[in-house]
Design a protein around this motif. Structure first.
Motif, PDB file in Angstrom:
ATOM      1  N   THR A   1       0.287  -5.643  -7.905  1.00 20.59           N
ATOM      2  CA  THR A   1       1.714  -5.923  -8.030  1.00 20.59           C
ATOM      3  C   THR A   1       2.511  -4.938  -7.185  1.00 20.59           C
ATOM      4  O   THR A   1       1.962  -3.976  -6.651  1.00 20.59           O
ATOM      5  N   GLU A   2       3.821  -5.170  -7.118  1.00 20.28           N
ATOM      6  CA  GLU A   2       4.680  -4.228  -6.400  1.00 20.28           C
ATOM      7  C   GLU A   2       4.650  -2.849  -7.064  1.00 20.28           C
ATOM      8  O   GLU A   2       4.752  -1.826  -6.382  1.00 20.28           O
ATOM      9  N   ARG A   3       4.506  -2.829  -8.369  1.00 25.88           N
ATOM     10  CA  ARG A   3       4.412  -1.546  -9.062  1.00 25.88           C
ATOM     11  C   ARG A   3       3.163  -0.785  -8.604  1.00 25.88           C
ATOM     12  O   ARG A   3       3.211   0.429  -8.383  1.00 25.88           O
ATOM     13  N   ASP A   4       2.053  -1.506  -8.431  1.00 29.82           N
ATOM     14  CA  ASP A   4       0.834  -0.872  -7.907  1.00 29.82           C
ATOM     15  C   ASP A   4       1.092  -0.314  -6.511  1.00 29.82           C
ATOM     16  O   ASP A   4       0.636   0.779  -6.162  1.00 29.82           O
ATOM     17  N   ALA A   5       1.827  -1.088  -5.699  1.00 30.41           N
ATOM     18  CA  ALA A   5       2.124  -0.657  -4.326  1.00 30.41           C
ATOM     19  C   ALA A   5       2.951   0.623  -4.325  1.00 30.41           C
ATOM     20  O   ALA A   5       2.691   1.541  -3.530  1.00 30.41           O
ATOM     21  N   THR A   6       3.946   0.704  -5.216  1.00 32.49           N
ATOM     22  CA  THR A   6       4.782   1.908  -5.236  1.00 32.49           C
ATOM     23  C   THR A   6       3.995   3.124  -5.696  1.00 32.49           C
ATOM     24  O   THR A   6       4.248   4.234  -5.242  1.00 32.49           O
ATOM     25  N   ARG A   7       3.029   2.930  -6.594  1.00 28.78           N
ATOM     26  CA  ARG A   7       2.195   4.053  -7.036  1.00 28.78           C
ATOM     27  C   ARG A   7       1.381   4.600  -5.870  1.00 28.78           C
ATOM     28  O   ARG A   7       1.260   5.814  -5.694  1.00 28.78           O
ATOM     29  N   VAL A   8       0.827   3.691  -5.079  1.00 34.36           N
ATOM     30  CA  VAL A   8       0.065   4.107  -3.900  1.00 34.36           C
ATOM     31  C   VAL A   8       0.973   4.852  -2.921  1.00 34.36           C
ATOM     32  O   VAL A   8       0.648   5.935  -2.443  1.00 34.36           O
ATOM     33  N   LEU A   9       2.120   4.257  -2.621  1.00 34.75           N
ATOM     34  CA  LEU A   9       3.016   4.825  -1.620  1.00 34.75           C
ATOM     35  C   LEU A   9       3.598   6.159  -2.067  1.00 34.75           C
ATOM     36  O   LEU A   9       3.846   7.040  -1.239  1.00 34.75           O
ATOM     37  N   GLN A  10       3.834   6.337  -3.366  1.00 39.28           N
ATOM     38  CA  GLN A  10       4.319   7.624  -3.855  1.00 39.28           C
ATOM     39  C   GLN A  10       3.336   8.737  -3.522  1.00 39.28           C
ATOM     40  O   GLN A  10       3.732   9.820  -3.088  1.00 39.28           O
ATOM     41  N   MET A  11       2.036   8.467  -3.730  1.00 36.70           N
ATOM     42  CA  MET A  11       1.018   9.480  -3.449  1.00 36.70           C
ATOM     43  C   MET A  11       0.960   9.790  -1.959  1.00 36.70           C
ATOM     44  O   MET A  11       0.891  10.956  -1.555  1.00 36.70           O
ATOM     45  N   VAL A  12       0.989   8.745  -1.137  1.00 32.58           N
ATOM     46  CA  VAL A  12       0.924   8.952   0.313  1.00 32.58           C
ATOM     47  C   VAL A  12       2.177   9.677   0.802  1.00 32.58           C
ATOM     48  O   VAL A  12       2.096  10.617   1.601  1.00 32.58           O
ATOM     49  N   LEU A  13       3.332   9.265   0.308  1.00 32.19           N
ATOM     50  CA  LEU A  13       4.586   9.905   0.716  1.00 32.19           C
ATOM     51  C   LEU A  13       4.644  11.361   0.287  1.00 32.19           C
ATOM     52  O   LEU A  13       5.177  12.211   1.016  1.00 32.19           O
ATOM     53  N   ASP A  14       4.108  11.679  -0.885  1.00 30.96           N
ATOM     54  CA  ASP A  14       4.054  13.082  -1.321  1.00 30.96           C
ATOM     55  C   ASP A  14       3.258  13.921  -0.331  1.00 30.96           C
ATOM     56  O   ASP A  14       3.664  15.026   0.034  1.00 30.96           O
ATOM     57  N   GLY A  15       2.108  13.368   0.102  1.00 35.60           N
ATOM     58  CA  GLY A  15       1.289  14.084   1.072  1.00 35.60           C
ATOM     59  C   GLY A  15       1.965  14.222   2.419  1.00 35.60           C
ATOM     60  O   GLY A  15       1.939  15.289   3.042  1.00 35.60           O
ATOM     61  N   VAL A  16       2.607  13.146   2.886  1.00 35.56           N
ATOM     62  CA  VAL A  16       3.281  13.161   4.189  1.00 35.56           C
ATOM     63  C   VAL A  16       4.476  14.107   4.158  1.00 35.56           C
ATOM     64  O   VAL A  16       4.709  14.868   5.103  1.00 35.56           O
ATOM     65  N   LYS A  17       5.236  14.097   3.073  1.00 33.88           N
ATOM     66  CA  LYS A  17       6.377  15.019   2.952  1.00 33.88           C
ATOM     67  C   LYS A  17       5.902  16.467   3.035  1.00 33.88           C
ATOM     68  O   LYS A  17       6.517  17.302   3.712  1.00 33.88           O
ATOM     69  N   TYR A  18       4.795  16.769   2.373  1.00 28.19           N
ATOM     70  CA  TYR A  18       4.227  18.114   2.409  1.00 28.19           C
ATOM     71  C   TYR A  18       3.824  18.492   3.837  1.00 28.19           C
ATOM     72  O   TYR A  18       4.134  19.601   4.314  1.00 28.19           O
ATOM     73  N   LEU A  19       3.146  17.577   4.547  1.00 26.80           N
ATOM     74  CA  LEU A  19       2.743  17.838   5.931  1.00 26.80           C
ATOM     75  C   LEU A  19       3.956  18.106   6.811  1.00 26.80           C
ATOM     76  O   LEU A  19       3.979  19.056   7.599  1.00 26.80           O
ATOM     77  N   HIS A  20       4.974  17.263   6.682  1.00 27.95           N
ATOM     78  CA  HIS A  20       6.162  17.400   7.525  1.00 27.95           C
ATOM     79  C   HIS A  20       6.904  18.701   7.240  1.00 27.95           C
ATOM     80  O   HIS A  20       7.479  19.311   8.148  1.00 27.95           O
ATOM     81  N   THR A  21       6.872  19.138   5.985  1.00 23.69           N
ATOM     82  CA  THR A  21       7.497  20.414   5.631  1.00 23.69           C
ATOM     83  C   THR A  21       6.814  21.572   6.349  1.00 23.69           C
ATOM     84  O   THR A  21       7.454  22.555   6.728  1.00 23.69           O
ATOM     85  N   LEU A  22       5.495  21.434   6.570  1.00 33.01           N
ATOM     86  CA  LEU A  22       4.730  22.476   7.267  1.00 33.01           C
ATOM     87  C   LEU A  22       4.792  22.328   8.792  1.00 33.01           C
ATOM     88  O   LEU A  22       4.171  23.112   9.511  1.00 33.01           O
ATOM     89  N   GLY A  23       5.515  21.317   9.274  1.00 31.45           N
ATOM     90  CA  GLY A  23       5.581  21.090  10.716  1.00 31.45           C
ATOM     91  C   GLY A  23       4.373  20.356  11.250  1.00 31.45           C
ATOM     92  O   GLY A  23       4.057  20.442  12.445  1.00 31.45           O
ATOM     93  N   ILE A  24       3.667  19.609  10.386  1.00 28.90           N
ATOM     94  CA  ILE A  24       2.454  18.875  10.790  1.00 28.90           C
ATOM     95  C   ILE A  24       2.755  17.384  10.831  1.00 28.90           C
ATOM     96  O   ILE A  24       3.304  16.822   9.881  1.00 28.90           O
ATOM     97  N   THR A  25       2.417  16.745  11.936  1.00 20.09           N
ATOM     98  CA  THR A  25       2.538  15.296  12.087  1.00 20.09           C
ATOM     99  C   THR A  25       1.134  14.708  12.202  1.00 20.09           C
ATOM    100  O   THR A  25       0.341  15.138  13.044  1.00 20.09           O
ATOM    101  N   HIS A  26       0.821  13.740  11.358  1.00 18.28           N
ATOM    102  CA  HIS A  26      -0.536  13.184  11.326  1.00 18.28           C
ATOM    103  C   HIS A  26      -0.842  12.386  12.593  1.00 18.28           C
ATOM    104  O   HIS A  26      -1.899  12.524  13.193  1.00 18.28           O
TER     105      HIS A  26
END
Length: 412
Positions: free
Chosen positions: A179-204
């Motif tokens: 469901t869309e709720r499942d999708a948002t759970r996945v994206l929250q985890m990925v976005l948390d990781g990406v936000k952390y990387l970007h804060t450190l000046g890292i681009t995947h």
């Protein structure tokens, strides 16, 4: 998603630098591949894929050698410091200059992955430097963790967490409900990781479904971002602009295609592509012809036609639209994406709509067509070999002309 995906763009004009970190080299055969005989297996049941012996040897002598002796020989290829601490279990992946093996810590019995990189080759050194530069700096629950490193004159052994839950879309297909709720759970985890990387000046720079793995097979498993071979880590005092042309074609942001200096917003474009696939099982930009594919990306041309889009909420589509924005300055950041109403509400208004059937059918259909096209390309490659140089020149000219047009449009 598919049988084979290119990691970098086609060769650009001579005056443009191209990142060859992930350049694919043809396999040269077992004589130079000392790890060839490790294949997938469990524990001591590692099987050996011995090639047919040369005509001057007696095959019965080879067969008479106990399997345990052969496995011991292969394990002995690893540095003694590694084998003193870890049991080598099985090969789980290979690249041009690297091998990934599943291992078990002898004292704790904890499974890990070891990525072995041949640093005697320039490309191997680049892969190693890029990944180590990033992994030594990061510690986040949604990013694959580096445990320790062993270095020799010609090789580096990177001990990392082992993600055993499989790829994101394999899990979706097997799940039976999405469901869309499942999708948002996945994206929250990925976005948390990406936000952390970007804060450190890292681009995947190579975010895609294949690089999003579940940590374990359980329903409560976290998602982990992996594969930092193309990542860029900004050093203190550097500006935030990158210029290297790299990535996987279907996920590349427009500003990379027009060879403009770019920022970490290219990761957010890739997340827009992933979100689109996550909700439909289809690609927003797809064409077997690379030039037409790039034209779609540069225009930001995609649609919400076909199943299951009529069942997808407008908030979800707004989330995608704010990521697949051609102008990077208008694109959401990771923090803004985490605060988007669709993510914050966990898609509450449409959480009961099961999109699984359409998504799974679309994913499987695409995987099948990609496999068939790959096989077809392989079978006809030899007949086209005499035309390859001419075709490459034509593609380069088309791409240069396309880039020039869109640079002019992009710059107003």
């Amino acid at each position: 998603m598919g049988c084979g995906t290119s990691k970098v763009l086609p060769e650009p004009p001579k005056d443009v630098h191209l990142d060859l970190v992930k350049k694919v080299e043809p396999y040269t055969g077992y004589k130079t591949d000392i790890y060839k005989h490790f294949i997938k297996g469990d524990g001591d049941a590692i099987k050996s894929a011995i090639p047919s012996p040369p005509h001057h040897t007696n095959p019965h002598v080879e067969q008479a050698e106990p399997r345990k002796n052969r496995v011991a020989k292969y394990r002995a290829k690893f540095d003694p410091r590694v084998t003193a601490k870890y049991d080598i279990k099985a090969l789980i992946g290979r690249g041009s200059f690297s091998r990934v093996v599943r291992v078990e810590h002898k004292a704790t019995k904890q499974p890990y992955a070891i990525k072995l990189i041949e640093t005697k080759y320039r490309e191997g050194r680049e892969v190693c430097e890029s990944e180590l530069c990033v992994l030594r700096r990061v510690r986040h629950t949604n990013i694959i963790q580096l445990i320790e490193v062993f270095e020799t004159q010609e090789r580096v052994y990177m001990v990392m967490e082992l993600a055993t839950g499989g790829e994101l879309f394999d899990r979706i297909i097997a799940k039976g409900s999405f469901t869309e709720r499942d999708a948002t759970r996945v994206l929250q985890m990925v976005l948390d990781g990406v936000k952390y990387l970007h804060t450190l000046g890292i681009t995947h720079r190579d975010l895609k479904p294949e690089n999003l793995l579940y940590y374990h097979p359980g329903m409560d498993s976290k998602i982990m971002i992996t594969d930092f071979g193309l990542a860029s880590a900004r050093k203190k005092g550097d500006d935030c602009l990158m210029k290297t042309t790299c990535g996987t074609p279907e996920y590349i942001a427009p500003e990379i295609l027009v060879r403009k200096p770019y920022t970490n917003s290219v990761d957010m474009w890739a997340l827009g592509v992933i979100s689109y696939i996550l909700l439909s099982g289809t690609m927003p930009f797809e064409d077997d012809n690379r030039t037409r594919l790039y034209r779609q990306i540069l225009k930001g041309k995609y649609s919400y036609s076909g199943e299951p889009w009529p069942s997808v909420s407008n908030l979800a589509k707004d989330f995608i639209d704010r990521l697949l924005t051609v102008d990077p300055s208008d694109r959401m950041t990771a923090l803004q994406a985490l605060k988007h109403p669709w993510v914050v509400s966990m898609a509450a208004s449409s959480s009961m709509k099961n999109l699984h059937r359409s998504i799974s059918q679309n994913l499987l259909k695409r995987a099948s067509s990609r496999c068939q096209s790959t096989k077809s390309a392989q079978s006809t490659r030899s007949s086209r070999s005499t035309k390859s140089n001419k075709s490459r020149r034509v593609r380069e000219r088309e791409l240069r002309e396309l880039n020039l047009r869109y640079q002019q449009q992009y710059n107003g």
